[in-house]
Scaffold this active site. Structure first.
Site, mmCIF file in Angstrom:
data_model
loop_
_atom_site.group_PDB
_atom_site.id
_atom_site.type_symbol
_atom_site.label_atom_id
_atom_site.label_comp_id
_atom_site.label_asym_id
_atom_site.label_seq_id
_atom_site.Cartn_x
_atom_site.Cartn_y
_atom_site.Cartn_z
ATOM 1 N N GLY A 46 0.842 -1.183 0.000
ATOM 2 C CA GLY A 46 0.000 0.000 0.000
ATOM 3 C C GLY A 46 0.878 1.234 0.000
ATOM 4 N N GLN A 51 2.672 10.123 1.766
ATOM 5 C CA GLN A 51 4.012 9.513 1.860
ATOM 6 C C GLN A 51 4.927 9.967 0.723
ATOM 7 O OE1 GLN A 51 2.244 5.348 2.492
ATOM 8 N NE2 GLN A 51 4.122 5.247 3.694
ATOM 9 N N CYS A 97 6.063 0.065 7.899
ATOM 10 C CA CYS A 97 5.631 1.235 7.133
ATOM 11 C C CYS A 97 6.812 1.715 6.305
ATOM 12 C CB CYS A 97 5.166 2.335 8.091
ATOM 13 S SG CYS A 97 4.705 3.868 7.258
ATOM 14 N N LEU A 98 6.547 2.052 5.051
ATOM 15 C CA LEU A 98 7.628 2.514 4.166
ATOM 16 C C LEU A 98 8.197 3.849 4.634
ATOM 17 C CD1 LEU A 98 6.005 1.532 0.743
ATOM 18 C CD2 LEU A 98 7.569 0.191 2.160
ATOM 19 N N HIS A 139 -4.317 1.312 8.112
ATOM 20 C CA HIS A 139 -2.976 1.917 8.098
ATOM 21 C C HIS A 139 -2.912 3.065 7.067
ATOM 22 C CE1 HIS A 139 1.585 1.394 8.276
ATOM 23 N NE2 HIS A 139 1.435 2.102 7.160
ATOM 24 N N GLU A 140 -3.463 2.821 5.871
ATOM 25 C CA GLU A 140 -3.387 3.839 4.802
ATOM 26 C C GLU A 140 -4.298 5.031 5.112
ATOM 27 O OE1 GLU A 140 -0.991 3.591 2.923
ATOM 28 O OE2 GLU A 140 -0.547 1.478 3.129
ATOM 29 N N HIS A 143 -2.661 7.316 7.409
ATOM 30 C CA HIS A 143 -1.715 8.230 6.747
ATOM 31 C C HIS A 143 -2.427 9.499 6.270
ATOM 32 C CE1 HIS A 143 2.181 6.306 6.608
ATOM 33 N NE2 HIS A 143 1.718 5.198 6.088
HETATM 34 O O1 K1U Z 1 1.759 2.492 3.930
HETATM 35 C C1 K1U Z 1 2.830 1.898 3.913
HETATM 36 O O2 K1U Z 1 3.810 2.367 4.486
HETATM 37 C C2 K1U Z 1 2.940 0.575 3.208
HETATM 38 C C3 K1U Z 1 2.911 -0.606 4.175
HETATM 39 C C4 K1U Z 1 1.465 -1.080 4.321
HETATM 40 C C5 K1U Z 1 1.197 -2.023 5.457
HETATM 41 C C6 K1U Z 1 1.884 -3.190 5.626
HETATM 42 C C7 K1U Z 1 1.602 -4.059 6.668
HETATM 43 C C8 K1U Z 1 0.633 -3.779 7.540
HETATM 44 C C9 K1U Z 1 -0.046 -2.609 7.375
HETATM 45 C C10 K1U Z 1 0.222 -1.750 6.322
HETATM 46 C C11 K1U Z 1 3.767 -1.716 3.587
HETATM 47 O O3 K1U Z 1 3.522 -2.186 2.549
HETATM 48 S S1 K1U Z 1 5.120 -2.278 4.527
HETATM 49 C C12 K1U Z 1 5.786 -3.603 3.517
HETATM 50 C C13 K1U Z 1 5.012 -4.866 3.555
HETATM 51 O O4 K1U Z 1 4.225 -5.080 4.455
HETATM 52 C C14 K1U Z 1 5.172 -5.882 2.476
HETATM 53 C C15 K1U Z 1 6.036 -5.702 1.431
HETATM 54 C C16 K1U Z 1 6.168 -6.665 0.431
HETATM 55 C C17 K1U Z 1 5.441 -7.823 0.481
HETATM 56 C C18 K1U Z 1 4.577 -8.035 1.533
HETATM 57 C C19 K1U Z 1 4.436 -7.062 2.532
HETATM 58 ZN ZN ZN Z 2 2.763 3.413 6.203
#
Ligand code: K1U
Ligand code: ZN
Length: 181
Positions: A46, A51, A97-98, A139-140, A143
């Site tokens: 996501g 972001q 979270c990225l 989560h999104e 943000h």
């Molecule tokens: O919003 C963001 O920072 C993105 C975030 C979203 C998220 C992940 C997990 C739980 C809640 C929200 C991410 O994508 S972190 C990376 C991640 O979870 C992932 C990356 C590649 C494959 C599978 C998962």
């Molecule tokens: Zn995030």
């Protein structure tokens, strides 16, 4: 062209409350396409517009996608003005979270959400989500309201992360000063 940069904590732009999208313009379509590229490149499941420094209520998501061999393929969704209509139950998810690099923590979320959003063609969608998809929606949408998952964990854990980040930033600063000598 270079990909858009993902802002990282403690960038103050991550704390802004985003404004609703009132019209789907070419600029919005282009931003959504850029965000999808960034999401897959990071990789993530996501990404919210704040972001990448745009304070508007726009999210991209693909919770099915993985970079593993048995991947089902990419199916990115663009969500304009997403909102939670209903939530119930409770679960605990280990989130990342990225915008919060090198950290994961357990966060309490609703186990089931009903979400409404509009797509790029102006169609309205109402979706029931559970497990990872429910967590990702929450989560999104956080943000878009200037909330990071570290705002939802204990003060002790958050402070530990803040200290770690400050130390890393100081080290980075020292290294870049040394390379100029
Ligand atoms: O919003 C963001 O920072 C993105 C975030 C979203 C998220 C992940 C997990 C739980 C809640 C929200 C991410 O994508 S972190 C990376 C991640 O979870 C992932 C990356 C590649 C494959 C599978 C998962
Ligand atoms: Zn995030």
């Amino acid at each position: 062209m270079a990909l858009r940069e993902v802002l990282q904590f403690p960038d103050p732009r991550l704390k802004r409350v985003s404004t609703p999208v009132t019209e789907v313009t070419d600029e919005i379509r282009s931003l959504a396409a850029d965000m999808i590229e960034v999401m897959y490149d990071e990789p993530g499941i996501g990404l919210a517009a704040p972001q990448v420094g745009c304070a508007i209520r726009l999210v991209v998501m693909d919770t099915e996608w993985t970079d593993e061999e048995n991947d089902t393929g990419q199916d990115p969704r663009v969500m304009i003005n997403p909102e939670i209509l209903e939530k119930d139950g409770q679960l605990v998810w280990n989130e990342g979270c990225l915008s919060v690099p090198d950290f994961q923590a357990e966060v309490e979320r609703a186990a089931h959400v009903v979400v409404r959003y509009t797509d790029l063609e102006g169609r309205e969608h109402t979706e029931d989500a559970t497990e990872l998809r429910a967590v990702c929606f929450q989560h999104e949408i956080d943000h878009l309201d200037g909330i990071l998952f570290i705002d939802r964990i204990s003060r002790l854990k958050r402070n530990m992360y803040v200290k770690k980040r400050k130390k890393a930033a100081k080290l980075e600063q020292e290294e870049s000063s040394a390379s100029l000598l």
